[in-house]
Design an enzyme around this catalytic site. Structure first.
Site, PDB file in Angstrom:
ATOM      1  N   GLU A  34       0.820  -1.224   0.000  1.00  0.00           N
ATOM      2  CA  GLU A  34       0.000   0.000   0.000  1.00  0.00           C
ATOM      3  C   GLU A  34       0.847   1.264   0.000  1.00  0.00           C
ATOM      4  O   GLU A  34       0.385   2.357   0.308  1.00  0.00           O
ATOM      5  CB  GLU A  34      -0.953  -0.022   1.197  1.00  0.00           C
ATOM      6  CG  GLU A  34      -1.914  -1.202   1.193  1.00  0.00           C
ATOM      7  CD  GLU A  34      -3.181  -0.993   0.356  1.00  0.00           C
ATOM      8  OE1 GLU A  34      -3.766   0.095   0.415  1.00  0.00           O
ATOM      9  OE2 GLU A  34      -3.586  -1.930  -0.359  1.00  0.00           O
ATOM     10  N   CYS A  54      -2.947  11.271   3.573  1.00  0.00           N
ATOM     11  CA  CYS A  54      -3.249  10.317   2.481  1.00  0.00           C
ATOM     12  C   CYS A  54      -3.062  10.957   1.123  1.00  0.00           C
ATOM     13  O   CYS A  54      -2.780  10.294   0.140  1.00  0.00           O
ATOM     14  CB  CYS A  54      -4.700   9.845   2.543  1.00  0.00           C
ATOM     15  SG  CYS A  54      -5.153   8.997   4.038  1.00  0.00           S
ATOM     16  N   HIS A  76      -4.537   1.608   7.377  1.00  0.00           N
ATOM     17  CA  HIS A  76      -3.132   1.901   7.047  1.00  0.00           C
ATOM     18  C   HIS A  76      -2.468   2.430   8.319  1.00  0.00           C
ATOM     19  O   HIS A  76      -3.114   3.070   9.152  1.00  0.00           O
ATOM     20  CB  HIS A  76      -3.025   3.013   5.991  1.00  0.00           C
ATOM     21  CG  HIS A  76      -3.439   2.618   4.611  1.00  0.00           C
ATOM     22  ND1 HIS A  76      -4.196   3.430   3.802  1.00  0.00           N
ATOM     23  CD2 HIS A  76      -3.170   1.511   3.886  1.00  0.00           C
ATOM     24  CE1 HIS A  76      -4.388   2.839   2.631  1.00  0.00           C
ATOM     25  NE2 HIS A  76      -3.778   1.670   2.652  1.00  0.00           N
TER      26      HIS A  76
HETATM   27  O1  SUG Z   1      -7.848   2.970   0.005  1.00  0.00           O
HETATM   28  N1  SUG Z   1     -10.568   5.155   0.106  1.00  0.00           N
HETATM   29  C1  SUG Z   1      -9.150   4.961   0.187  1.00  0.00           C
HETATM   30  C2  SUG Z   1      -8.564   5.882   1.202  1.00  0.00           C
HETATM   31  C3  SUG Z   1      -7.049   5.839   1.176  1.00  0.00           C
HETATM   32  C4  SUG Z   1      -6.452   6.543   2.343  1.00  0.00           C
HETATM   33  N2  SUG Z   1      -5.045   6.513   2.243  1.00  0.00           N
HETATM   34  C5  SUG Z   1      -4.182   6.486   3.273  1.00  0.00           C
HETATM   35  N3  SUG Z   1      -4.570   6.186   4.497  1.00  0.00           N
HETATM   36  N4  SUG Z   1      -2.924   6.675   3.017  1.00  0.00           N
HETATM   37  C6  SUG Z   1      -8.832   3.505   0.528  1.00  0.00           C
HETATM   38  O2  SUG Z   1      -9.559   2.918   1.325  1.00  0.00           O
HETATM   39  C7  SUG Z   1     -12.779   4.875  -0.850  1.00  0.00           C
HETATM   40  C8  SUG Z   1     -13.395   4.892  -2.231  1.00  0.00           C
HETATM   41  C9  SUG Z   1     -14.895   4.791  -2.213  1.00  0.00           C
HETATM   42  O3  SUG Z   1     -15.429   4.087  -1.365  1.00  0.00           O
HETATM   43  O4  SUG Z   1     -15.540   5.409  -3.108  1.00  0.00           O
HETATM   44  C10 SUG Z   1     -11.300   4.648  -0.888  1.00  0.00           C
HETATM   45  O5  SUG Z   1     -10.784   4.017  -1.788  1.00  0.00           O
END
Ligand code: SUG
Length: 478
Positions: free
Chosen positions: A204, A402, A279
Site C-alpha cells: 500500500e 493520504c 493503514h
Molecule cells: O484505500 N478510500 C481509500 C482511502 C485511502 C487513504 N489513504 C491512506 N490512508 N494513506 C482507501 O480505502 C474509498 C473509495 C470509495 O469508497 O468510493 C477509498 O478508496
C-alpha cells in the site's frame, strides 16, 4: 481557524541546474535536500462508492452525492497552504477514469455508453471501481527512498500494487507510467515495477512507511509497518483485512537497496486494523526525529520503540523523540473518527514543526483538547497545529497525509525531474481556474451513464497535461 499562524513565503520552481552529472553517494550526501510533497489532484469523477471494506468512512458514505469541484478545490487549497508556508509542493495528475478497458476485459462490448449501461445492471461494483478517483491518495501511489539511503545513490520509487481493493489495484500500472514520466532520468531515479499482484505481496505504499533523519540530507532510518505476515497462526486482524504484508515491505527495502541496519519492520496492532485503522498512517505519523503515535498502533510496542531508538542513534548519534498518545487521552474510535494521525507533520523553514490536521480533529472534543496542549505534551517536538478542511476526501477515508507522497530530493534531483508539476503561484492559479471551469459540483451513481461526463473528463484532462507540462500521459491522448 488556524490555532497559530506562520508568516508565508511563496515557493518557486527549482531554477538550479545540475552541477554534478554523477549522482554518486558522496555527491548526494553533501547537498541540501528538501522534502517535496506530491499531492494527488482530485479527479473529476470523485464519488462515494463504498468500495473500501475496513475503511469506515468509505462504508458510511457509500451512495452519497459527491462534489468533485469542492473536493479538488479543497485539495488544491491544502497544496497552496504548504507552498505559502515555504515548503516544496508538487502535483500528481489524476488517472483517467472511468477505466473502461477493465469492463471490456471482463466481456462488456459495444459503445462506451452501452458498456456502462450494461455494467450498471450486471456488474455495479466493478463499474463503481472503474469510476473511482482513488488515485488522489498518493500516499498509496508508491514507496519512496531518497538517494542518501540507497546503495546506488539514486532515488527509488516502487508504485504500490494495491491488490487489496479492486478499484485501487487498477491504479498501479498507470501510476508507474506517470512516475516514470516525472522522474525519467535513470541516472538519478529508479522507478520499479509494482510488486506482483497477489495478496501475499499486498503493498500500500508510503501509507505504511516512515523515514526518520536528523536532516533530510542525512542518511535516514526507514520504518516499514505491515498488517500481516500471512503465516498461519501469526497475529492477524479478524474483522477487516490487513492490506500490507511483511513480504511486500521486505521486498521494497531490498529493491531500494537499503542496508538492514537502516531499516525497521514492525507489525501493526491487529486490533487497530479491526477498529478501522486500515493503514499505519491512520494511527502514526513521523517526521525527521519525531514519531507521533497512538499507544494501540503497534504489536509489541516496546520492542518496536527500542529497535527504532537503537538503530536511529547508531545512524545519527541522536535520540528519537516519541510523542505517544494514550487511549485514556484519545480513544481509538476518536482516532479513526478524527484522523488525528493522518495529519501532516511538517518542518517549517523557521525550524518549528507544525501539525496540519483535518478539521474533524477540531470537532472531536478529546482530540481538540489534546491538540490544544500539543506543544507542552510533546515537549516542543510539535510546536503548533493548523486545521484544514478536506471533508470531501475525508468522507472516503482520506485525510491530509493520504493525499500526499513525500519525496526527499536534493538540488540535482530537483533539477532533473519534470518541474512542470511543481506548484508555484502561476500553476496554482491555472489549476484553480481549470477546476472551476471543468468540474461538476455534484455526482452520483446514475450520472455515470451520462455520455457528456466522459467527454468533460477527456477535455479537462487534456488541458491539464498542458498546464503541468507532462506530455501525453492519458490513453485517449496516445
Ligand atoms: O484505500 N478510500 C481509500 C482511502 C485511502 C487513504 N489513504 C491512506 N490512508 N494513506 C482507501 O480505502 C474509498 C473509495 C470509495 O469508497 O468510493 C477509498 O478508496
Amino acid at each position: 481557524m488556524a490555532q497559530s499562524t506562520t508568516s508565508t513565503h511563496t515557493s518557486s520552481k527549482s531554477s538550479s541546474k545540475s552541477s554534478s552529472k554523477n549522482p554518486s553517494k558522496g555527491a548526494s550526501r553533501k547537498q541540501p535536500s528538501v522534502e517535496v510533497n506530491f499531492d494527488g489532484l482530485i479527479g473529476p469523477t470523485h464519488n462515494f462508492a463504498g468500495l473500501s471494506f475496513g475503511n469506515i468512512a468509505s462504508t458510511q458514505h457509500g451512495g452519497s452525492v459527491s462534489n468533485p469541484k469542492q473536493a479538488a478545490l479543497q485539495g488544491l487549497q491544502k497544496m497552496k497552504r504548504l507552498s505559502d508556508l515555504g515548503l516544496r509542493q508538487g502535483v500528481i495528475p489524476p488517472l483517467f477514469r472511468p477505466e473502461l478497458s477493465v469492463l471490456k476485459r471482463v466481456g462488456f462490448v459495444g459503445s462506451e455508453t452501452e458498456i456502462i449501461s450494461k455494467a450498471m445492471e450486471d456488474a455495479p461494483v466493478l463499474l463503481r471501481a472503474c469510476f473511482s478517483a482513488s488515485s488522489m491518495w498518493t500516499a498509496n501511489a508508491a514507496t519512496v527512498s531518497p538517494s542518501t539511503d540507497s546503495s546506488d545513490g539514486r532515488v527509488h520509487f516502487t508504485p504500490a500494487n494495491l491488490v487489496s481493493k479492486v478499484h485501487r489495484s487498477l491504479e498501479a500500472n498507470d501510476t508507474f507510467r506517470i512516475l516514470k514520466g516525472i522522474f525519467s532520468d535513470e541516472k538519478y531515479f529508479q522507478v520499479h515495477s509494482p510488486l506482483p499482484s497477489h495478496p501475499a505481496l499486498g503493498d500500500e505504499g508510503a501509507a505504511n512507511h516512515t523515514r526518520f533523519c536528523s536532516q533530510y540530507s542525512q542518511t535516514g532510518l526507514q520504518f516499514f509497518v505491515y498488517g500481516t505476515t500471512g503465516r498461519e497462526g501469526d497475529p492477524a486482524p479478524r474483522r477487516f483485512p490487513a492490506r500490507q504484508t511483511l513480504d511486500a515491505s521486505q521486498a521494497i527495502a531490498r529493491l531500494h537497496q537499503l542496508k538492514s541496519e537502516n531499516v525497521v519492520f514492525a507489525q501493526q496492532n491487529p486490533e487497530a486494523i479491526d477498529a478501522g485503522v486500515f493503514h499505519n498512517d491512520v494511527i502514526a505519523v513521523g517526521n525527521q526525529d519525531v514519531l507521533f503515535y497512538h499507544s494501540e498502533a503497534f504489536l509489541n510496542e516496546q520492542a518496536v520503540i527500542e529497535e527504532l531508538n537503537q538503530k536511529y542513534s547508531k545512524i545519527s548519534g541522536k535520540e528519537l523523540r516519541f510523542v505517544r498518545v494514550r487511549n485514556e487521552d484519545v480513544q481509538l474510535s476518536d482516532v479513526v473518527r478524527s484522523y488525528l494521525f493522518n495529519s501532516q507533520l511538517l518542518s517549517l523553514p523557521d525550524g518549528q514543526s507544525m501539525l496540519l490536521a483535518p478539521i474533524e480533529c477540531f470537532e472531536t472534543p478529546s482530540v481538540k483538547a489534546y491538540l490544544d496542549q500539543i506543544a507542552d505534551r510533546s515537549k516542543g517536538a510539535i510546536s503548533k497545529v493548523e486545521y484544514v478542511d478536506l471533508r470531501q476526501s475525508m468522507q472516503n477515508g482520506g485525510g491530509p497525509a493520504c493525499l500526499r507522497l513525500r519525496t526527499v530530493l536534493n538540488e540535482d534531483e530537483l533539477a532533473k525531474m519534470n518541474d512542470g508539476v511543481l506548484l508555484d503561484a502561476s500553476v496554482y492559479a491555472k489549476i484553480k481556474a481549470w477546476v472551476e471551469k471543468h468540474y461538476r459540483d455534484r455526482l452520483e451513481y446514475n450520472d455515470f451513464k451520462d455520455a457528456k461526463l466522459l467527454e468533460e473528463v477527456r477535455t479537462a484532462l487534456d488541458e491539464l497535461t498542458q498546464i503541468l507540462r507532462v506530455g501525453s500521459i492519458y490513453p485517449f491522448q496516445l
